[in-house]
Design a protein around this motif. Structure first.
Motif, mmCIF file in Angstrom:
data_model
loop_
_atom_site.group_PDB
_atom_site.id
_atom_site.type_symbol
_atom_site.label_atom_id
_atom_site.label_comp_id
_atom_site.label_asym_id
_atom_site.label_seq_id
_atom_site.Cartn_x
_atom_site.Cartn_y
_atom_site.Cartn_z
ATOM 1 N N VAL A 57 0.847 -1.199 0.000
ATOM 2 C CA VAL A 57 0.000 0.000 0.000
ATOM 3 C C VAL A 57 0.877 1.242 0.000
ATOM 4 O O VAL A 57 1.734 1.426 0.870
ATOM 5 N N GLU A 58 0.653 2.115 -0.993
ATOM 6 C CA GLU A 58 1.387 3.387 -1.089
ATOM 7 C C GLU A 58 0.557 4.553 -0.556
ATOM 8 O O GLU A 58 1.106 5.564 -0.131
ATOM 9 N N GLY A 59 -0.765 4.392 -0.586
ATOM 10 C CA GLY A 59 -1.625 5.473 -0.127
ATOM 11 C C GLY A 59 -3.083 5.090 -0.263
ATOM 12 O O GLY A 59 -3.422 4.025 -0.796
ATOM 13 N N HIS A 60 -3.941 5.969 0.224
ATOM 14 C CA HIS A 60 -5.379 5.741 0.098
ATOM 15 C C HIS A 60 -6.118 7.058 0.290
ATOM 16 O O HIS A 60 -5.549 8.062 0.752
ATOM 17 N N ALA A 61 -7.382 7.056 -0.053
ATOM 18 C CA ALA A 61 -8.205 8.254 0.099
ATOM 19 C C ALA A 61 -9.667 7.851 0.151
ATOM 20 O O ALA A 61 -10.075 6.857 -0.464
ATOM 21 N N LEU A 62 -10.443 8.622 0.910
ATOM 22 C CA LEU A 62 -11.899 8.457 0.967
ATOM 23 C C LEU A 62 -12.533 9.700 0.377
ATOM 24 O O LEU A 62 -12.228 10.824 0.797
ATOM 25 N N ILE A 63 -13.411 9.527 -0.585
ATOM 26 C CA ILE A 63 -14.121 10.653 -1.196
ATOM 27 C C ILE A 63 -15.479 10.759 -0.528
ATOM 28 O O ILE A 63 -16.300 9.844 -0.619
ATOM 29 N N ASN A 64 -15.713 11.859 0.165
ATOM 30 C CA ASN A 64 -16.973 12.031 0.871
ATOM 31 C C ASN A 64 -18.087 12.370 -0.094
ATOM 32 O O ASN A 64 -17.865 13.044 -1.112
ATOM 33 N N ALA A 65 -19.293 11.913 0.225
ATOM 34 C CA ALA A 65 -20.448 12.202 -0.632
ATOM 35 C C ALA A 65 -20.806 13.679 -0.598
ATOM 36 O O ALA A 65 -21.481 14.181 -1.509
ATOM 37 N N VAL A 66 -20.375 14.380 0.452
ATOM 38 C CA VAL A 66 -20.640 15.816 0.571
ATOM 39 C C VAL A 66 -19.453 16.568 -0.027
ATOM 40 O O VAL A 66 -18.349 16.550 0.543
#
Length: 265
Positions: A57-66
């Motif tokens: 794993v190099e990175g991650h992100a969560l995209i919020n619905a708002v």
């Protein structure tokens, strides 16, 4: 040659979204929270992005619905620029209109170039400070007093200070401070932050003709004193270039907690 891939998480790979969190207890709490949200339908796996290479794993992100909530990418400190660009591009493709991306030096290297290559535009730089309200004593200012934001003269002052549409949330208090001429020349507000036992302060500003009188420092100390009556910590920020506000934070024993870069589409 190293290759990078960005894929949404699955129920089985959900732990990869906390793989870079060094505090394992915190990682476990966050993973349980995500699993609960996934089970309740609040977390959509297509909004989760995991960046991988041959080394893991190099990175991650969560995209919020708002869209008003920025995306906070989490990347390895030694992530190559190509990896950061791959994740930045994937976030841009999945982001809603008007969504921002925020780089925090506690979560990712502050390198704007890979994100600009992906199509993001650097908009501003901010610094975040934290204050231990139990470790310092702050005095209430005898000239400071609470005011109603809807009072015509206060509404006019808010307009002159650049916040004409200010609406205070519940449990927030607006404070005024007079200048040397006795006229109200500075405004600030204090109230609960977004986390338990954390206060937030909005040092709205000081009229230009009253600058140099120390009103900003006095008002900030008064707001911290009010905050200390109910909260243990204060968290707040300002533009990285705002040297006057940064000096006020330093005077009041605040600790620089993060440097951030805001990007827009």
């Amino acid at each position: 040659m190293t290759t990078f891939s960005v894929q949404p998480a699955t129920a089985e790979t959900l732990p990869d979204l906390v793989a870079l969190i060094t505090d394992r207890e915190d990682a476990a709490r966050r993973l349980n929270f995500m699993r609960e949200r996934l089970a309740g339908g609040q977390l959509k796996l297509e909004w989760t992005l995991i960046l991988r290479s041959e080394r893991g794993v190099e990175g991650h992100a969560l995209i919020n619905a708002v869209p008003q909530i920025p995306v906070f990418p989490h990347l390895r400190a030694d992530a190559p620029e190509e990896a950061m660009t791959a994740l930045a591009h994937a976030i841009l493709e999945g982001a809603g209109p008007g969504q921002q991306l925020l780089l925090d030096d506690n979560l990712a290297p502050l390198q704007p170039a890979p994100f600009e290559v992906a199509g993001w535009v650097l908009d501003s730089r901010h610094v975040i400070y934290e204050t231990d309200l139990r470790a310092h004593s702050y005095l209430l200012d005898s000239q400071a007093h609470s005011v109603d934001a809807d009072r015509p003269d206060i509404r006019e002052l808010l307009k002159r200070l650049g916040q004409p549409d200010l609406e205070l949330s519940e449990d927030w208090t607006l404070i005024a401070l007079p200048g040397a001429d006795g006229l109200t020349s500075a405004l600030g507000a204090v109230g609960p932050g977004g986390r338990p036992d954390i206060a937030s302060i909005n040092l709205i500003g000081v009229l230009p003709q009253a600058s140099g009188q120390g009103l900003g420092t006095r008002l900030h100390a008064h707001l911290l004193a009010l905050a200390a009556q109910k909260f243990a910590q204060h968290a707040g920020g300002t533009e990285a270039e705002n040297s006057a506000m940064r000096r006020i934070f330093d005077k009041h024993g605040s600790r620089l907690a993060a440097t951030q870069m805001y990007f827009v589409q």
